[in-house]
Design an enzyme around this catalytic site. Structure first.
Site, PDB file in Angstrom:
ATOM      1  N   SER A 186       0.861  -1.182   0.000  1.00  0.00           N
ATOM      2  CA  SER A 186       0.000   0.000   0.000  1.00  0.00           C
ATOM      3  C   SER A 186       0.890   1.221   0.000  1.00  0.00           C
ATOM      4  O   SER A 186       2.093   1.140   0.306  1.00  0.00           O
ATOM      5  CB  SER A 186      -0.875  -0.018   1.264  1.00  0.00           C
ATOM      6  OG  SER A 186      -1.487   1.239   1.484  1.00  0.00           O
ATOM      7  N   TYR A 188      -2.566  -1.034  10.384  1.00  0.00           N
ATOM      8  CA  TYR A 188      -2.380  -1.281   8.953  1.00  0.00           C
ATOM      9  C   TYR A 188      -1.041  -0.724   8.481  1.00  0.00           C
ATOM     10  O   TYR A 188      -0.297  -1.392   7.751  1.00  0.00           O
ATOM     11  CB  TYR A 188      -3.535  -0.642   8.182  1.00  0.00           C
ATOM     12  CG  TYR A 188      -3.584  -1.007   6.720  1.00  0.00           C
ATOM     13  CD1 TYR A 188      -3.954  -2.289   6.324  1.00  0.00           C
ATOM     14  CD2 TYR A 188      -3.289  -0.076   5.727  1.00  0.00           C
ATOM     15  CE1 TYR A 188      -4.020  -2.630   4.983  1.00  0.00           C
ATOM     16  CE2 TYR A 188      -3.348  -0.405   4.392  1.00  0.00           C
ATOM     17  CZ  TYR A 188      -3.717  -1.686   4.023  1.00  0.00           C
ATOM     18  OH  TYR A 188      -3.771  -2.032   2.691  1.00  0.00           O
TER      19      TYR A 188
END
Length: 275
Positions: free
Chosen positions: A133, A146
């Site tokens: 990401s 995350y």
């Protein structure tokens, strides 16, 4: 010979789009999911599906064994796409919640990656594509679990890429920005399970900054793209004779990388704090 790929997290979003796109390009796709209902749904759509839970090492090993049995012991590529978010402030994040996030986003992915390498070494080639990401290289508030899991994935993947040089196994990272998916919806049960926001040090801050964006569809994020924007880079990673080590996907990741090169950390922090 038809090339084969195992894709994790195929029930929706990028994994789902990837399974259909690569099937259309002639790949034999093994679209793995956690839930029996999703497996049945994908099979009605003509996909070859199987159950594989990245938080369960036994499930990972059984799933891979099933794939290799179907292919006669070959596997050309794996796309480690499965993962989830656990929103909340770091000070309110229980260690068990962080551990659960790592179990899927890091440890399960690592377990599957290690498990496929002997097959790829034996056949002399392979592609390992890790779905990271933009948050694997940058951070934003409320995404501590995350952010941390993707930073860990970046370190493992960069090291693996160096160690696989000369083996015929290429390792690539997809750094995606905002992409249309069920990621927000899937993170709600995690938030409700792990974050006791009403007893946090500043519950009003949750109300101002997080809850509405979590529970309401506030529209596309800036620079948000559809899954197809990711798929063309995935295709390059698994089909090109010279795949890139890293693919920055969506305008948000390109802008973040540019700012990282020219601004000091204090300035970057000031920008991120306003988002």
């Amino acid at each position: 010979m038809t090339k084969s790929i195992l894709i994790t997290g195929s029930s929706s979003g990028i994994g789902y789009a990837a399974a259909h796109a690569l099937t259309a390009r002639g790949w034999r796709v093994f679209a793995s999911v956690r839930k029996p209902d999703d497996k049945a749904r994908l099979e009605t759509e003509g996909l070859e599906s199987l159950r594989l839970d990245c938080a369960d090492t036994v499930s990972i090993e059984r799933g891979l064994a099933e794939v290799l049995e179907r292919t006669g012991g070959r596997l050309d590529a794996v796309f480690n796409n499965a993962g989830f978010g656990l929103p909340g402030a770091v000070e309110d994040l229980p260690t068990e919640g962080l551990r659960a996030t790592f179990e899927t986003n890091v440890f399960g992915l690592h377990h599957l990656t290690r498990a496929v390498i002997p097959t790829m070494r034996a056949q002399g080639h392979g592609r390992i594509v890790q779905h990271s990401s933009g948050f694997g290289r940058h951070v934003m508030k409320w995404r501590g679990a995350y952010n941390a899991s993707k930073h860990a994935l970046e370190g493992l993947t960069d090291t693996l890429r160096l160690e696989m040089r000369g083996t015929g196994i290429f390792v690539s990272t997809l750094n995606t920005g905002p992409v249309t998916s069920k990621f927000r919806l899937n993170s709600i049960p995690q938030f409700e399970r792990w974050i006791d926001w009403e007893n946090s040090a500043d519950p009003d801050r949750y109300r101002r900054e997080l809850l509405r964006h979590l529970y309401e569809d506030t529209g596309p994020a800036p620079f948000q793209r559809e899954p197809d924007a990711v798929i063309r880079h995935l295709i390059h990673a698994v089909e090109s004779p010279r795949p890139r080590p890293r693919y920055h996907i969506t305008g948000a990741t390109h802008i973040a990388e540019g700012l990282r090169r020219i601004l000091p950390q204090r300035a970057l922090d000031a920008i991120a704090a306003r988002l």
